[in-house]
Motif scaffolding. Structure first.
Motif, PDB file in Angstrom:
ATOM      1  N   GLU A 140      -4.838   1.888   0.567  1.00  0.00           N
ATOM      2  CA  GLU A 140      -5.490   0.719  -0.027  1.00  0.00           C
ATOM      3  C   GLU A 140      -4.449  -0.323  -0.408  1.00  0.00           C
ATOM      4  OE1 GLU A 140      -8.308   1.780  -3.042  1.00  0.00           O
ATOM      5  OE2 GLU A 140      -7.582   0.160  -4.314  1.00  0.00           O
ATOM      6  N   PHE A 167     -14.369  -2.708   2.713  1.00  0.00           N
ATOM      7  CA  PHE A 167     -14.013  -3.204   1.387  1.00  0.00           C
ATOM      8  C   PHE A 167     -14.739  -4.520   1.103  1.00  0.00           C
ATOM      9  CE2 PHE A 167     -10.245  -0.487   1.060  1.00  0.00           C
ATOM     10  CZ  PHE A 167      -9.890  -0.304   2.382  1.00  0.00           C
ATOM     11  N   ARG A 214     -15.069  -0.102  -2.483  1.00  0.00           N
ATOM     12  CA  ARG A 214     -14.610   0.468  -1.222  1.00  0.00           C
ATOM     13  C   ARG A 214     -15.612   1.524  -0.763  1.00  0.00           C
ATOM     14  NH1 ARG A 214      -9.085   3.944  -0.730  1.00  0.00           N
ATOM     15  NH2 ARG A 214     -10.302   5.488  -1.829  1.00  0.00           N
ATOM     16  N   GLN A 215     -15.831   1.556   0.551  1.00  0.00           N
ATOM     17  CA  GLN A 215     -16.757   2.534   1.129  1.00  0.00           C
ATOM     18  C   GLN A 215     -16.065   3.257   2.272  1.00  0.00           C
ATOM     19  OE1 GLN A 215     -20.349   3.002   0.466  1.00  0.00           O
ATOM     20  NE2 GLN A 215     -20.085   4.771   1.812  1.00  0.00           N
ATOM     21  N   GLU A 216     -16.128   4.564   2.273  1.00  0.00           N
ATOM     22  CA  GLU A 216     -15.599   5.339   3.393  1.00  0.00           C
ATOM     23  C   GLU A 216     -16.744   5.636   4.349  1.00  0.00           C
ATOM     24  OE1 GLU A 216     -12.473   7.284   0.261  1.00  0.00           O
ATOM     25  OE2 GLU A 216     -13.909   8.577   1.252  1.00  0.00           O
ATOM     26  N   TYR A 270     -13.617  -7.706  -1.376  1.00  0.00           N
ATOM     27  CA  TYR A 270     -12.624  -8.280  -2.267  1.00  0.00           C
ATOM     28  C   TYR A 270     -13.213  -9.531  -2.896  1.00  0.00           C
ATOM     29  CZ  TYR A 270      -8.719  -5.460  -0.456  1.00  0.00           C
ATOM     30  OH  TYR A 270      -7.877  -4.433  -0.114  1.00  0.00           O
ATOM     31  N   TYR A 318     -12.706   2.443   6.803  1.00  0.00           N
ATOM     32  CA  TYR A 318     -12.998   1.998   5.447  1.00  0.00           C
ATOM     33  C   TYR A 318     -13.566   0.586   5.493  1.00  0.00           C
ATOM     34  CZ  TYR A 318     -10.231   5.754   3.301  1.00  0.00           C
ATOM     35  OH  TYR A 318      -9.751   6.964   2.890  1.00  0.00           O
ATOM     36  N   CYS A 345     -15.321  -9.599   2.856  1.00  0.00           N
ATOM     37  CA  CYS A 345     -15.594  -8.274   3.396  1.00  0.00           C
ATOM     38  C   CYS A 345     -14.426  -7.916   4.321  1.00  0.00           C
ATOM     39  CB  CYS A 345     -16.910  -8.320   4.168  1.00  0.00           C
ATOM     40  SG  CYS A 345     -17.404  -6.790   4.956  1.00  0.00           S
ATOM     41  N   PRO A 364      -6.120  -4.395   7.654  1.00  0.00           N
ATOM     42  CA  PRO A 364      -7.519  -4.794   7.505  1.00  0.00           C
ATOM     43  C   PRO A 364      -7.858  -6.053   8.286  1.00  0.00           C
ATOM     44  CG  PRO A 364      -6.515  -4.370   5.372  1.00  0.00           C
ATOM     45  CD  PRO A 364      -5.417  -4.411   6.378  1.00  0.00           C
ATOM     46  N   LEU A 382      -9.801  -6.099  -5.547  1.00  0.00           N
ATOM     47  CA  LEU A 382     -10.680  -5.166  -4.858  1.00  0.00           C
ATOM     48  C   LEU A 382     -11.901  -4.887  -5.732  1.00  0.00           C
ATOM     49  CD1 LEU A 382     -11.183  -3.226  -2.473  1.00  0.00           C
ATOM     50  CD2 LEU A 382     -10.008  -1.461  -3.808  1.00  0.00           C
ATOM     51  N   SER A 439       0.848  -1.187   0.000  1.00  0.00           N
ATOM     52  CA  SER A 439       0.000   0.000   0.000  1.00  0.00           C
ATOM     53  C   SER A 439       0.885   1.239   0.000  1.00  0.00           C
ATOM     54  CB  SER A 439      -0.955   0.009   1.195  1.00  0.00           C
ATOM     55  OG  SER A 439      -0.250  -0.005   2.415  1.00  0.00           O
TER      56      SER A 439
END
Lengths: 112, 117
Positions: A100, B35, B50-52, B37, B33, B92, B105, B47, A94
């Motif tokens: 990301e 995600f 993606r959501q903030e 995948y 965040y 997720c 993550p 990916l 990243s």
């Protein structure tokens, strides 16, 4: 061009051997990671590393060690391989430690 | 510590129909965040979306969209007009953005999506 590459894609070896998996990223990212995906597909972080900080998941045996010759490479070295080490290992990178993640194609390790 | 739960180990859908994969998470943070995948048989982790968390609008990428319910801590993925190539394992993931949180993550255990022709 492949963004995150790993070699080899497949690795079959005997118990007790020492092996390395190489990872390279050409994205100019600062942070790299190693994940282990077991037979049930569970993805577990092993290491997070940049030139300032190595974060180790404390559940990872010390037979596993990351080695980074430069910012673009993070190799995974495994000593005294055990049957339970058989899994798919993913490298990722990243831009920053908060950025990301981009994953490599994975290396399937089989220990006999 | 954050946890991510995918309660559906496996889902099936007919080609061209719509399917929704569920994901819930647990966190005390307000900004993060989320995600989705995709991992096809080739093993590559891709990916999807993606959501903030601070954005109320649900993220959309072509046939893929999310239903983000922050109060309920729910983040489901909707796949419209399903295609055979959508067959894969879907993960997720949650990631903190706060300096005091872990940037690594946390992944759910995955949902295997089967697409029937």
């Amino acid at each position: 061009d492949t963004a995150v590459s790993q070699t080899p894609k497949y690795l079959v070896t005997q118990m007790g051997n020492d092996k390395s998996i190489k990872c390279e990223q050409n994205l100019g990212h600062d942070t790299m990671y190693w994940y282990k995906q077991d037979s049930k597909k569970f993805l577990k972080i092993m290491f997070s590393y940049n030139n300032k900080e190595l974060i180790i998941n404390e559940t990872v045996p010390n037979r596993f060690s990351p080695k980074s010759p430069d910012k673009a490479h993070l190799n995974l070295h495994i000593n005294s391989l055990e049957l339970g080490d058989s899994a798919v290992y993913f490298c990722a990178s990243s831009q920053t430690s908060a950025g990301e993640q981009f994953f490599g194609p994975g290396t399937r390790l089989t220990v006999l | 510590a954050q946890t991510v739960t995918q309660s559906q180990p496996e889902m099936s859908v007919q080609e061209a129909e719509t399917v929704t994969l569920s994901c819930t998470y647990d966190t005390s943070e307000s900004d993060y965040y989320l995600f989705w995948y995709k991992q096809p048989p080739s093993r590559q982790m891709i990916l999807v979306i993606r959501q903030e968390a601070y954005k109320q609008q649900n993220a959309t990428e072509n046939r893929f969209s999310v239903n983000f319910q922050k109060a309920a801590k729910s983040f489901s993925l909707k796949i419209s007009d399903s295609q055979l190539g959508d067959a894969a394992m879907y993960f997720c993931a949650y990631r903190s953005v706060s300096a005091g949180g872990s940037y690594i993550p946390t992944f759910g255990r995955g949902t295997s999506l089967i697409v029937h022709p």
